[in-house]
Design an enzyme around this catalytic site. Structure first.
Site, PDB file in Angstrom:
ATOM      1  N   TYR A 139       0.823  -1.199   0.000  1.00  0.00           N
ATOM      2  CA  TYR A 139       0.000   0.000   0.000  1.00  0.00           C
ATOM      3  C   TYR A 139       0.860   1.252   0.000  1.00  0.00           C
ATOM      4  O   TYR A 139       2.071   1.194   0.224  1.00  0.00           O
ATOM      5  CB  TYR A 139      -0.964  -0.006   1.198  1.00  0.00           C
ATOM      6  CG  TYR A 139      -0.354   0.370   2.540  1.00  0.00           C
ATOM      7  CD1 TYR A 139       0.521  -0.485   3.199  1.00  0.00           C
ATOM      8  CD2 TYR A 139      -0.650   1.596   3.145  1.00  0.00           C
ATOM      9  CE1 TYR A 139       1.072  -0.131   4.426  1.00  0.00           C
ATOM     10  CE2 TYR A 139      -0.108   1.943   4.377  1.00  0.00           C
ATOM     11  CZ  TYR A 139       0.749   1.077   5.013  1.00  0.00           C
ATOM     12  OH  TYR A 139       1.297   1.416   6.220  1.00  0.00           O
TER      13      TYR A 139
ATOM     14  N   ARG B 279       8.389   3.919  -4.577  1.00  0.00           N
ATOM     15  CA  ARG B 279       8.413   2.937  -3.482  1.00  0.00           C
ATOM     16  C   ARG B 279       7.415   1.805  -3.760  1.00  0.00           C
ATOM     17  O   ARG B 279       7.691   0.633  -3.485  1.00  0.00           O
ATOM     18  CB  ARG B 279       8.116   3.608  -2.141  1.00  0.00           C
ATOM     19  CG  ARG B 279       8.233   2.617  -0.972  1.00  0.00           C
ATOM     20  CD  ARG B 279       8.119   3.277   0.373  1.00  0.00           C
ATOM     21  NE  ARG B 279       6.828   3.931   0.553  1.00  0.00           N
ATOM     22  CZ  ARG B 279       6.542   4.764   1.556  1.00  0.00           C
ATOM     23  NH1 ARG B 279       7.455   5.042   2.459  1.00  0.00           N
ATOM     24  NH2 ARG B 279       5.359   5.322   1.649  1.00  0.00           N
TER      25      ARG B 279
ATOM     26  N   ARG C 200      -6.819 -20.881  -1.168  1.00  0.00           N
ATOM     27  CA  ARG C 200      -5.806 -20.624  -0.138  1.00  0.00           C
ATOM     28  C   ARG C 200      -4.614 -21.563  -0.297  1.00  0.00           C
ATOM     29  O   ARG C 200      -4.772 -22.791  -0.287  1.00  0.00           O
ATOM     30  CB  ARG C 200      -6.429 -20.772   1.256  1.00  0.00           C
ATOM     31  CG  ARG C 200      -5.479 -20.348   2.365  1.00  0.00           C
ATOM     32  CD  ARG C 200      -6.161 -20.391   3.722  1.00  0.00           C
ATOM     33  NE  ARG C 200      -5.245 -19.919   4.761  1.00  0.00           N
ATOM     34  CZ  ARG C 200      -4.307 -20.677   5.329  1.00  0.00           C
ATOM     35  NH1 ARG C 200      -4.172 -21.934   4.960  1.00  0.00           N
ATOM     36  NH2 ARG C 200      -3.506 -20.170   6.252  1.00  0.00           N
TER      37      ARG C 200
ATOM     38  N   LYS D 244       6.462  -2.036   2.020  1.00  0.00           N
ATOM     39  CA  LYS D 244       5.285  -1.420   2.646  1.00  0.00           C
ATOM     40  C   LYS D 244       4.081  -2.337   2.465  1.00  0.00           C
ATOM     41  O   LYS D 244       3.284  -2.173   1.536  1.00  0.00           O
ATOM     42  CB  LYS D 244       5.040  -0.026   2.053  1.00  0.00           C
ATOM     43  CG  LYS D 244       4.100   0.818   2.914  1.00  0.00           C
ATOM     44  CD  LYS D 244       4.144   2.273   2.499  1.00  0.00           C
ATOM     45  CE  LYS D 244       3.052   3.113   3.138  1.00  0.00           C
ATOM     46  NZ  LYS D 244       3.201   3.342   4.563  1.00  0.00           N
TER      47      LYS D 244
ATOM     48  N   GLU E 140      12.188   3.101  14.311  1.00  0.00           N
ATOM     49  CA  GLU E 140      11.304   4.165  13.792  1.00  0.00           C
ATOM     50  C   GLU E 140      10.068   4.208  14.674  1.00  0.00           C
ATOM     51  O   GLU E 140      10.011   3.529  15.705  1.00  0.00           O
ATOM     52  CB  GLU E 140      10.950   3.890  12.329  1.00  0.00           C
ATOM     53  CG  GLU E 140      10.295   2.537  12.110  1.00  0.00           C
ATOM     54  CD  GLU E 140      10.113   2.164  10.645  1.00  0.00           C
ATOM     55  OE1 GLU E 140       9.976   3.059   9.802  1.00  0.00           O
ATOM     56  OE2 GLU E 140      10.079   0.949  10.364  1.00  0.00           O
TER      57      GLU E 140
HETATM   58  N1  PLP Z   1       7.689   4.082   8.957  1.00  0.00           N
HETATM   59  C1  PLP Z   1       6.591   3.314   9.014  1.00  0.00           C
HETATM   60  C2  PLP Z   1       6.657   2.023   9.752  1.00  0.00           C
HETATM   61  C3  PLP Z   1       5.392   3.735   8.396  1.00  0.00           C
HETATM   62  O1  PLP Z   1       4.306   2.950   8.476  1.00  0.00           O
HETATM   63  C4  PLP Z   1       5.360   4.984   7.732  1.00  0.00           C
HETATM   64  C5  PLP Z   1       4.140   5.445   7.082  1.00  0.00           C
HETATM   65  O2  PLP Z   1       3.120   4.818   7.101  1.00  0.00           O
HETATM   66  C6  PLP Z   1       6.533   5.761   7.709  1.00  0.00           C
HETATM   67  C7  PLP Z   1       7.679   5.276   8.321  1.00  0.00           C
HETATM   68  C8  PLP Z   1       6.558   7.089   7.026  1.00  0.00           C
HETATM   69  O3  PLP Z   1       6.584   6.928   5.630  1.00  0.00           O
HETATM   70  P1  PLP Z   1       6.043   8.063   4.674  1.00  0.00           P
HETATM   71  O4  PLP Z   1       6.822   9.297   4.973  1.00  0.00           O
HETATM   72  O5  PLP Z   1       6.314   7.535   3.315  1.00  0.00           O
HETATM   73  O6  PLP Z   1       4.585   8.234   4.975  1.00  0.00           O
END
Ligand code: PLP
Length: 285
Positions: free
Chosen positions: A33, A52, A100, A148, A180
């Protein structure tokens, strides 16, 4: 009022959007996503999000040919139909519906492409004049945080745990170092004014806002260090802040009950937020 959403090439009312119960996004979290910010009706950092997305699709061998121009038209149309001035576009691509099986299905299975908008009021970011308070929680996520995916249960648990103990969010910590935030990248500003954020690797999501903010900071001749930092270093820093598409640049004023700097949003975070808001809007699509 019901929103219009986008599903597999069509704009439909949200109550009319139908996705198979066999969709692998539902059964395996087999989906990627992107969340793109909308300001003044325009899409921020659109190209970064598409780059990305392409990478995430590639890492999962997800068989979807991304056409960025077509995607831009779809996202613009969704923003226009739903009259979004400030908010987000959420885009999800799953591998599609199949019996599945842990093995990926064959190339005949069509990916599911789903998008919706949310207004800023529903995204619910904090007040940048006040900043946020974060706690620290063990980072127990999987080892491919650079992809992501919609596999967001652990960040969701961490956010709930933070909220239950009276904090706005959590910094995730592995081997004593901050990786993070639950849904954002983490930054500190050292006492000598250097901006520090963890280096890119599989340990963190490569934030699009992070990249933009670092680019603008470099252009403004600010000192940058891409390296990991401990909770203690963060607590002793001059400032802290987070970046994400929904929060832009948001000051962090407290970590686990320890005030950061003056306990008020710092000047570097404020300045970077201003620069980001101005420059990203200039380049918006
Ligand atoms: N880190 C994580 C784990 C995230 O889920 C997100 C955004 O959803 C970010 C960092 C920040 O990413 P972005 O600046 O692309 O929104």
């Amino acid at each position: 009022m019901s929103r219009t959403v986008f599903l597999n090439g069509e704009f439909v009312k949200e109550e009319d959007a139908r996705i198979s119960a066999f969709d692998r996004g539902f059964l395996f979290a087999d989906a990627v996503y992107e969340v793109t910010s909308v300001r003044a009706g325009k899409l921020l950092d659109f190209d970064g999000h598409m780059d990305r997305l392409e990478r995430s699709l590639g890492e999962l061998e997800l068989n979807y040919k991304l056409d960025c121009m077509e995607m831009l038209e779809w996202q613009r149309e969704l923003v226009r139909i739903n009259e979004i001035k400030e908010g987000i576009v959420y885009l999800q691509i799953s591998r599609g519906a199949a019996d599945r099986s842990f093995k990926y299905p064959g190339p005949d299975v069509q990916p599911t492409v789903f998008m919706f908008t949310q207004t800023h009021a529903h995204v619910n970011p904090a007040d940048p004049e006040v900043g946020i308070r974060v706690t620290t929680i063990d980072d127990l996520r999987w080892g491919r945080r650079d992809i992501k995916t919609v596999q967001l249960l652990y960040p969701s648990m961490a956010k709930m745990a933070a909220s239950k103990s009276g904090f706005d969010d959590a910094f995730l910590v592995e081997d004593g170092q901050v990786t993070e935030g639950t849904a954002c990248n983490a930054f500190i500003v050292t006492q000598s004014g250097s901006i520090v954020t963890r280096q890119l690797s599989r340990d963190i999501l490569h934030g699009i806002t992070r990249a933009a903010v670092l680019r603008y900071a470099r252009e403004a001749q600010m000192q940058i260090e891409e390296r990991s930092f401990s909770v203690k270093e963060a607590q002793e820093s001059a400032e802290a802040f987070i970046t994400s598409a929904s929060n832009y640049v948001m000051p962090v004023v407290d970590i686990d009950g320890v005030k950061i700097g003056t306990g008020r949003p710092g000047t570097v975070a404020r300045r970077l937020r201003e620069i980001y808001l101005e420059e990203s809007l200039k380049a918006a699509k």
